[in-house]
Design an enzyme around this catalytic site. Structure first.
Site: not given
Length: 355
Positions: A186, A80, A181
């Protein structure tokens, strides 16, 4: 604080700190384990309050990528990257190209993609400096943002969790609360709404929430209330460590199933969820759709193969985790870790024997 004595250091193979004075880039790349293959994991840009906070995040996230790749059957290691900075104010094309050069300097040990604060256009900019990047649309239309695949995997995981925990064979009529979201949240809200789910949502970024309300008809909830909202499923889709000793007591849902990485503040919180009767769907299993998609992007496959792989994780891996957790009276997080370690540590032992 020394990285080697850091609470979240877990025998990481390599941790690279880099500063580029010209562009202002301050970045950390952590490679956790490469027993199964090169490390692949997204690059996150976030205004961390301290360097130690950034180190903790990159160490935990890279470890999670190792476990995610292992348990989903991908021949990948875990890595990462984090960039310290506000993506809304400090992200520039020069900074992104500098990040691409940093990734390139590792010569394929680490392959990057997008994450929080870094989008498809950003990784495409990094790709001007390195070939060790994926998650963007390539010439001919191949590739693209993996967020919809992450959301699809979470959606399928919620189906399995509802079947196991509640005995529901359909999501229609269910209530799901979504914390965050953004891109994934979303898309998850869209899939759930289309399936007849009543979706409640909160987001610290008001524009994200307004868009979800206007486009999808989600019911807005204040960020401080979303975890307590009564529902069948709580779906954390923002930053990690939202489940701790206090928040678990306030949970308004019997299932936790979301896309956020590192949802548990500590390992003990997985045990707390199990003890309280909450089914926790391990984050790095249910949110693996994005990794699966960028893996196939990078190494080559079509969309149907990606979807089949995500479906297998939901239909086979998750029910096995639930079954073993029930059989052994253990936390699902513990079982998932055991299954993942069996795969990547077995490869490590094989390498040792061969040597």
């Amino acid at each position: 604080m020394s990285v080697f004595t850091h609470l979240d250091y877990d025998d990481h193979e390599k941790v690279v700190f880099h500063r580029d004075a010209t562009t202002g880039l301050q970045a950390i790349i952590a490679i956790h384990n490469t027993n199964l293959g090169c490390a692949l994991g997204g690059c996150r840009m976030w205004p961390y309050a301290s360097e130690d906070e950034a180190i903790a995040d990159v160490l935990r996230l890279s470890r999670g990528m190792t476990y995610k790749a292992a348990i989903t059957g991908l021949n990948l290691g875990g890595g990462k990257a984090v960039i310290i900075g506000d993506p809304h104010r400090e992200k520039t094309s020069d900074l992104l190209r500098a990040m691409g050069r940093l990734v390139n300097s590792l010569q394929g040990e680490y392959v990057t993609a997008e994450d929080v604060g870094i989008g498809e256009e950003d990784v495409a900019t990094m790709a001007t400096e390195t070939s060790f990047v994926t998650g963007f649309t390539r010439q001919g239309g191949m590739g693209g943002d993996p967020s919809p695949y992450t959301a699809y995997g979470v959606f399928r995981g919620i189906e399995q969790a509802a079947r196991f925990q509640l005995g529901w064979d359909t999501l229609s009529g269910m209530r799901v609360t979504i914390q965050g979201v953004g891109k994934v949240g979303y898309e998850l809200a869209r899939l759930l709404s289309e399936a007849g789910v009543r979706v409640y949502a909160a987001d610290i970024f008001s524009d994200n929430l307004k868009r979800a309300v206007a486009d999808l008809g989600v019911i807005p909830v204040a960020p401080e209330d979303i975890l307590r909202q009564s529902a069948e499923v709580f779906s954390p889709c923002a930053m990690g460590a939202v489940l701790n000793e206090q928040s678990i007591r306030e949970l308004g849902a019997p299932i936790v199933a979301g896309s956020a990485n590192n949802q548990l503040a500590t390992e003990e919180d997985g045990l707390r969820l199990a003890s309280s009767g909450v089914l926790y769907v391990p984050d790095y299993v249910i949110n693996s759709g994005g990794l699966i998609e960028v893996y196939y992007q990078y190494f080559g496959a079509d969309r149907q193969e990606v979807l089949r792989h995500i479906d297998r994780v939901a239909a086979e891996t998750l029910p096995e985790i639930f079954r073993l957790a029930t059989l052994e009276h253990a936390a699902t997080s513990v079982i998932a870790d055991q299954l993942a370690r069996e795969r990547f540590m077995t490869r490590s032992l094989a390498h040792t024997d061969a040597a």
